[in-house]
Enzyme design. Structure first.
Site, PDB file in Angstrom:
ATOM      1  N   HIS A   1      25.759  23.493  24.529  1.00  7.93           N
ATOM      2  CA  HIS A   1      25.948  24.171  23.237  1.00  7.93           C
ATOM      3  C   HIS A   1      26.031  23.150  22.094  1.00  7.93           C
ATOM      4  CE1 HIS A   1      28.178  27.447  25.708  1.00  7.93           C
ATOM      5  NE2 HIS A   1      27.041  27.986  25.303  1.00  7.93           N
TER       6      HIS A   1
ATOM      7  N   LYS B   1      31.469  41.008  28.808  1.00  9.67           N
ATOM      8  CA  LYS B   1      32.015  39.868  29.563  1.00  9.67           C
ATOM      9  C   LYS B   1      33.538  39.855  29.469  1.00  9.67           C
ATOM     10  CE  LYS B   1      28.077  36.710  28.868  1.00  9.67           C
ATOM     11  NZ  LYS B   1      27.614  35.522  28.132  1.00  9.67           N
TER      12      LYS B   1
ATOM     13  N   ARG C   1      17.300  27.712  27.774  1.00 13.40           N
ATOM     14  CA  ARG C   1      17.229  26.803  28.922  1.00 13.40           C
ATOM     15  C   ARG C   1      16.044  27.145  29.817  1.00 13.40           C
ATOM     16  NH1 ARG C   1      23.305  28.214  30.344  1.00 13.40           N
ATOM     17  NH2 ARG C   1      22.226  30.157  29.839  1.00 13.40           N
TER      18      ARG C   1
ATOM     19  N   SER D   1      28.444  28.037  30.755  1.00 10.93           N
ATOM     20  CA  SER D   1      29.906  28.207  30.715  1.00 10.93           C
ATOM     21  C   SER D   1      30.407  28.772  32.045  1.00 10.93           C
ATOM     22  CB  SER D   1      30.296  29.158  29.586  1.00 10.93           C
ATOM     23  OG  SER D   1      29.893  28.644  28.352  1.00 10.93           O
TER      24      SER D   1
HETATM   25  O1  PNS Z   1      26.882  33.823  24.760  1.00 11.35           O
HETATM   26  P1  PNS Z   1      26.431  35.257  24.922  1.00 11.35           P
HETATM   27  O2  PNS Z   1      27.548  36.096  25.524  1.00 11.35           O
HETATM   28  O3  PNS Z   1      25.175  35.362  25.708  1.00 11.35           O
HETATM   29  O4  PNS Z   1      26.145  35.798  23.450  1.00 11.35           O
HETATM   30  C1  PNS Z   1      25.624  37.105  23.251  1.00 11.35           C
HETATM   31  C2  PNS Z   1      25.846  37.562  21.794  1.00 11.35           C
HETATM   32  C3  PNS Z   1      27.314  37.495  21.463  1.00 11.35           C
HETATM   33  C4  PNS Z   1      25.091  36.625  20.879  1.00 11.35           C
HETATM   34  C5  PNS Z   1      25.326  39.012  21.670  1.00 11.35           C
HETATM   35  O5  PNS Z   1      26.042  39.811  22.547  1.00 11.35           O
HETATM   36  C6  PNS Z   1      25.430  39.568  20.250  1.00 11.35           C
HETATM   37  O6  PNS Z   1      24.582  39.268  19.433  1.00 11.35           O
HETATM   38  N1  PNS Z   1      26.468  40.387  19.950  1.00 11.35           N
HETATM   39  C7  PNS Z   1      26.691  40.901  18.608  1.00 11.35           C
HETATM   40  C8  PNS Z   1      26.520  42.413  18.526  1.00 11.35           C
HETATM   41  C9  PNS Z   1      25.200  42.804  17.885  1.00 11.35           C
HETATM   42  O7  PNS Z   1      24.909  42.494  16.747  1.00 11.35           O
HETATM   43  N2  PNS Z   1      24.375  43.557  18.673  1.00 11.35           N
HETATM   44  C10 PNS Z   1      23.112  44.109  18.219  1.00 11.35           C
HETATM   45  C11 PNS Z   1      21.974  43.135  18.119  1.00 11.35           C
HETATM   46  S1  PNS Z   1      21.542  42.269  19.566  1.00 11.35           S
END
Ligand code: PNS
Length: 164
Positions: free
Chosen positions: A18, A42, A97, A134
């Protein structure tokens, strides 16, 4: 006009992978927000506040410019694009990745562009960090393995005390 980007994720916890993406993104934009997002899918190991503290400590340890250039913030609920609007960010940053990451990220990138015209910039992970996640780091730490190759010192300490 300054260019502002948001690098969102769970960061539970932040890893060297990250941090590499954050450093490279920070060189592309005037301001980068590392945004710790609550992902309802999660079960987190660390609270949003703990994750922010670990990111800030890790940025300090790796001498990345926390403050004006890199801002660390949280999104406990709501849409990512609404946060982008609030801080006038025109782009999202995601590290890729493998093709598994791309399959997961592409629909989200398209939805975010549909919703608010926010573009997503995909940065290919450095091969040296391509195997770090992670969840794997948590597993290795929980089972008594060394994670100092994968995460900054403050994170390794926090993982050790969380699994002690
Ligand atoms: O590290 P992660 O858990 O893979 O991150 C995922 C994340 C947090 C980026 C994704 O779940 C997210 O964008 N959540 C925000 C909610 C949102 O805007 N959802 C609609 C568009 S995708």
């Amino acid at each position: 006009m300054s260019t502002i980007a948001v690098y969102p994720g769970s960061f539970d916890p932040i890893t060297f992978g990250h941090l590499d993406i954050a450093a490279r993104a920070a060189s592309m934009f005037d301001e980068l927000h590392i945004l710790v997002v609550h992902n309802p899918g999660k079960e987190p190991r660390f609270s949003l506040e703990q994750r922010v503290a670990l990111i800030e400590a890790s940025l300090k340890e790796t001498k990345l410019p926390v403050g004006a250039k890199i801002v660390v913030s949280t999104l406990p609920s709501g849409l990512l694009v609404d946060y982008c609007r609030r801080v006038s960010a025109g782009a999202l940053v995601k590290g890729i990745r493998t093709n598994v990451d791309l399959d997961y990220e592409l629909p989200m990138a398209r939805v975010n562009r549909d919703l608010a015209g926010v573009e997503t910039v995909f940065i290919p992970a450095d091969p040296g960090f391509g195997h770090i996640s992670s969840s794997l780091v948590k597993q290795v730490s929980d089972l008594g393995g060394q994670v100092t190759k994968y995460v900054p010192g403050p994170v390794a300490l926090a993982l050790a005390s969380a699994s002690a």
